[in-house]
Design a protein around this motif. Structure first.
Motif, PDB file in Angstrom:
ATOM      1  N   THR A  61       6.524  34.857 -27.851  1.00  0.00           N
ATOM      2  CA  THR A  61       7.129  36.202 -27.680  1.00  0.00           C
ATOM      3  C   THR A  61       6.536  37.104 -26.520  1.00  0.00           C
ATOM      4  O   THR A  61       5.369  36.527 -25.870  1.00  0.00           O
ATOM      5  CB  THR A  61       6.817  37.097 -28.938  1.00  0.00           C
ATOM      6  OG1 THR A  61       7.445  38.363 -28.805  1.00  0.00           O
ATOM      7  CG2 THR A  61       5.083  37.478 -29.042  1.00  0.00           C
ATOM      8  N   ASN A  62       7.312  38.004 -26.057  1.00  0.00           N
ATOM      9  CA  ASN A  62       6.706  38.799 -24.798  1.00  0.00           C
ATOM     10  C   ASN A  62       7.526  40.158 -25.047  1.00  0.00           C
ATOM     11  O   ASN A  62       8.407  40.335 -25.698  1.00  0.00           O
ATOM     12  CB  ASN A  62       7.264  38.239 -23.372  1.00  0.00           C
ATOM     13  CG  ASN A  62       6.137  38.338 -22.391  1.00  0.00           C
ATOM     14  OD1 ASN A  62       4.937  38.116 -22.259  1.00  0.00           O
ATOM     15  ND2 ASN A  62       6.853  39.215 -21.198  1.00  0.00           N
ATOM     16  N   GLU A  63       7.016  40.901 -24.002  1.00  0.00           N
ATOM     17  CA  GLU A  63       7.812  42.341 -23.743  1.00  0.00           C
ATOM     18  C   GLU A  63       9.251  41.888 -23.373  1.00  0.00           C
ATOM     19  O   GLU A  63       9.260  40.977 -22.554  1.00  0.00           O
ATOM     20  CB  GLU A  63       7.064  43.151 -22.897  1.00  0.00           C
ATOM     21  CG  GLU A  63       5.663  43.622 -23.122  1.00  0.00           C
ATOM     22  CD  GLU A  63       5.634  44.742 -24.440  1.00  0.00           C
ATOM     23  OE1 GLU A  63       4.831  44.465 -25.297  1.00  0.00           O
ATOM     24  OE2 GLU A  63       6.781  45.263 -24.557  1.00  0.00           O
ATOM     25  N   ARG A  64      10.158  42.692 -23.687  1.00  0.00           N
ATOM     26  CA  ARG A  64      11.594  42.571 -23.390  1.00  0.00           C
ATOM     27  C   ARG A  64      11.874  42.802 -21.867  1.00  0.00           C
ATOM     28  O   ARG A  64      11.274  43.485 -21.077  1.00  0.00           O
ATOM     29  CB  ARG A  64      12.466  43.736 -24.196  1.00  0.00           C
ATOM     30  CG  ARG A  64      13.907  43.402 -24.027  1.00  0.00           C
ATOM     31  CD  ARG A  64      14.752  44.306 -24.872  1.00  0.00           C
ATOM     32  NE  ARG A  64      16.238  44.183 -24.736  1.00  0.00           N
ATOM     33  CZ  ARG A  64      16.963  45.126 -23.943  1.00  0.00           C
ATOM     34  NH1 ARG A  64      16.531  46.074 -23.552  1.00  0.00           N
ATOM     35  NH2 ARG A  64      18.249  44.768 -24.139  1.00  0.00           N
ATOM     36  N   TYR A  65      12.847  41.762 -21.471  1.00  0.00           N
ATOM     37  CA  TYR A  65      13.353  41.603 -20.119  1.00  0.00           C
ATOM     38  C   TYR A  65      14.530  42.314 -20.116  1.00  0.00           C
ATOM     39  O   TYR A  65      15.365  41.896 -20.673  1.00  0.00           O
ATOM     40  CB  TYR A  65      13.103  40.290 -19.483  1.00  0.00           C
ATOM     41  CG  TYR A  65      12.076  39.682 -19.330  1.00  0.00           C
ATOM     42  CD1 TYR A  65      11.347  38.784 -20.276  1.00  0.00           C
ATOM     43  CD2 TYR A  65      10.991  39.784 -18.263  1.00  0.00           C
ATOM     44  CE1 TYR A  65      10.147  38.353 -20.060  1.00  0.00           C
ATOM     45  CE2 TYR A  65       9.835  39.067 -18.125  1.00  0.00           C
ATOM     46  CZ  TYR A  65       9.340  38.244 -19.112  1.00  0.00           C
ATOM     47  OH  TYR A  65       8.275  37.687 -18.828  1.00  0.00           O
ATOM     48  N   PRO A  66      15.034  43.417 -19.566  1.00  0.00           N
ATOM     49  CA  PRO A  66      16.262  44.134 -19.488  1.00  0.00           C
ATOM     50  C   PRO A  66      17.009  43.177 -18.792  1.00  0.00           C
ATOM     51  O   PRO A  66      16.856  42.827 -17.627  1.00  0.00           O
ATOM     52  CB  PRO A  66      15.771  45.266 -18.699  1.00  0.00           C
ATOM     53  CG  PRO A  66      14.463  45.554 -19.034  1.00  0.00           C
ATOM     54  CD  PRO A  66      13.810  44.264 -18.937  1.00  0.00           C
ATOM     55  N   GLY A  67      18.090  43.011 -19.637  1.00  0.00           N
ATOM     56  CA  GLY A  67      19.362  42.342 -19.009  1.00  0.00           C
ATOM     57  C   GLY A  67      19.295  40.758 -19.204  1.00  0.00           C
ATOM     58  O   GLY A  67      20.223  40.008 -18.781  1.00  0.00           O
TER      59      GLY A  67
ATOM     60  N   ILE B  64      15.858  35.165 -28.397  1.00  0.00           N
ATOM     61  CA  ILE B  64      16.579  36.198 -29.032  1.00  0.00           C
ATOM     62  C   ILE B  64      15.901  37.676 -28.579  1.00  0.00           C
ATOM     63  O   ILE B  64      14.612  37.621 -28.754  1.00  0.00           O
ATOM     64  CB  ILE B  64      17.049  36.264 -30.419  1.00  0.00           C
ATOM     65  CG1 ILE B  64      17.816  37.329 -30.873  1.00  0.00           C
ATOM     66  CG2 ILE B  64      15.554  36.357 -31.390  1.00  0.00           C
ATOM     67  CD1 ILE B  64      18.439  37.189 -32.317  1.00  0.00           C
ATOM     68  N   ASP B  65      16.444  38.579 -28.135  1.00  0.00           N
ATOM     69  CA  ASP B  65      15.699  39.876 -27.828  1.00  0.00           C
ATOM     70  C   ASP B  65      16.131  40.917 -28.752  1.00  0.00           C
ATOM     71  O   ASP B  65      16.606  40.749 -29.908  1.00  0.00           O
ATOM     72  CB  ASP B  65      16.172  40.493 -26.489  1.00  0.00           C
ATOM     73  CG  ASP B  65      17.779  41.075 -26.267  1.00  0.00           C
ATOM     74  OD1 ASP B  65      18.011  41.257 -25.255  1.00  0.00           O
ATOM     75  OD2 ASP B  65      18.404  41.007 -27.446  1.00  0.00           O
ATOM     76  N   SER B  66      15.485  41.976 -28.585  1.00  0.00           N
ATOM     77  CA  SER B  66      15.411  43.216 -29.592  1.00  0.00           C
ATOM     78  C   SER B  66      16.893  43.658 -29.718  1.00  0.00           C
ATOM     79  O   SER B  66      17.116  44.261 -30.995  1.00  0.00           O
ATOM     80  CB  SER B  66      14.560  44.340 -29.335  1.00  0.00           C
ATOM     81  OG  SER B  66      14.995  44.821 -28.213  1.00  0.00           O
ATOM     82  N   ALA B  67      17.747  43.426 -29.137  1.00  0.00           N
ATOM     83  CA  ALA B  67      19.195  43.814 -29.283  1.00  0.00           C
ATOM     84  C   ALA B  67      19.894  42.829 -29.931  1.00  0.00           C
ATOM     85  O   ALA B  67      21.179  43.215 -30.324  1.00  0.00           O
ATOM     86  CB  ALA B  67      19.649  44.184 -28.020  1.00  0.00           C
ATOM     87  N   GLY B  68      19.228  41.810 -30.267  1.00  0.00           N
ATOM     88  CA  GLY B  68      19.768  40.833 -30.968  1.00  0.00           C
ATOM     89  C   GLY B  68      20.754  39.637 -30.124  1.00  0.00           C
ATOM     90  O   GLY B  68      21.560  38.476 -30.563  1.00  0.00           O
TER      91      GLY B  68
ATOM     92  N   GLY C  65      10.413  43.404 -28.190  1.00  0.00           N
ATOM     93  CA  GLY C  65      10.371  42.174 -27.191  1.00  0.00           C
ATOM     94  C   GLY C  65      11.359  41.425 -27.317  1.00  0.00           C
ATOM     95  O   GLY C  65      12.456  41.464 -28.051  1.00  0.00           O
ATOM     96  N   VAL C  66      11.194  40.224 -26.846  1.00  0.00           N
ATOM     97  CA  VAL C  66      11.887  38.992 -26.771  1.00  0.00           C
ATOM     98  C   VAL C  66      10.970  37.967 -27.439  1.00  0.00           C
ATOM     99  O   VAL C  66       9.873  37.788 -27.410  1.00  0.00           O
ATOM    100  CB  VAL C  66      12.469  38.658 -25.429  1.00  0.00           C
ATOM    101  CG1 VAL C  66      11.029  38.311 -24.397  1.00  0.00           C
ATOM    102  CG2 VAL C  66      13.417  37.286 -25.385  1.00  0.00           C
TER     103      VAL C  66
END
Length: 125
Positions: A97-103, A51-55, A32-33
Motif C-alpha cells: 500500500t501507499n498514499e494515493r497517486y492522483p490519476g 485498486i485505489d480509494s475511488a475503486g 490510499g492505493v
C-alpha cells in the motif's frame, strides 16, 4: 506504523481457485492505493492487481479476466479472488500500500512503500 498481513495462500491444481486476503492495520485505508504483487523464484517482483480509494482498478495482462481485486473499507481488508489458476501463477504473493497517486493506479513495486510478509500460492499441473 502500517502493518499488512496476508492470508489465503495454498496449493491447488490448475484450473482451481484461491482467495487471498490482506488485513491493514495502522493505516487510513480509504486514502490510499493498495495492490497485489507476486514473485516467483529467480524472477523479479511483478504487479498483479491494484485498486485505489475511488475503486479504480488495474490488472496485469496475464491475469485479466481471471483475477479480481476488491476492498472492504469497513474491515480494512483487501482481497484477490483468483480463478482459473495456472502453474505460471505459482509465486509468493504480497500485499502493498501507499498514499494515493492522483490519476493512476500503479502496478510497479517501487511505487509502494509498505509491504506484507507474503503468502505462498502453488499451482500444480
Amino acid at each position: 506504523q502500517v502493518q499488512l498481513v496476508e492470508s489465503g495462500g495454498g496449493s491447488v491444481q490448475a484450473g482451481g481457485s484461491l482467495r487471498l486476503s490482506c488485513a491493514a492495520f495502522g493505516y487510513y485505508y480509504s486514502l490510499g492505493v493498495m495492490g497485489w504483487f507476486r514473485q516467483a523464484p529467480g524472477k523479479e517482483r511483478e504487479g498483479v492487481a491494484a485498486i485505489d480509494s475511488a475503486g479504480i482498478t488495474n490488472y496485469a495482462d496475464s491475469v485479466k479476466g481471471r483475477f479480481t481485486i476488491s476492498q472492504d473499507n469497513a474491515k480494512n481488508t483487501l482481497h484477490l479472488q483468483m480463478n482459473g489458476l495456472k502453474p505460471e501463477d505459482t509465486a509468493m504473493y504480497y500485499c502493498a500500500t501507499n498514499e494515493r497517486y492522483p490519476g493512476i493506479v500503479p502496478l510497479t513495486p517501487d511505487r509502494y512503500n509498505y509491504w506484507g510478509q507474503g503468502t505462498q500460492v502453488t499451482v500444480s499441473s
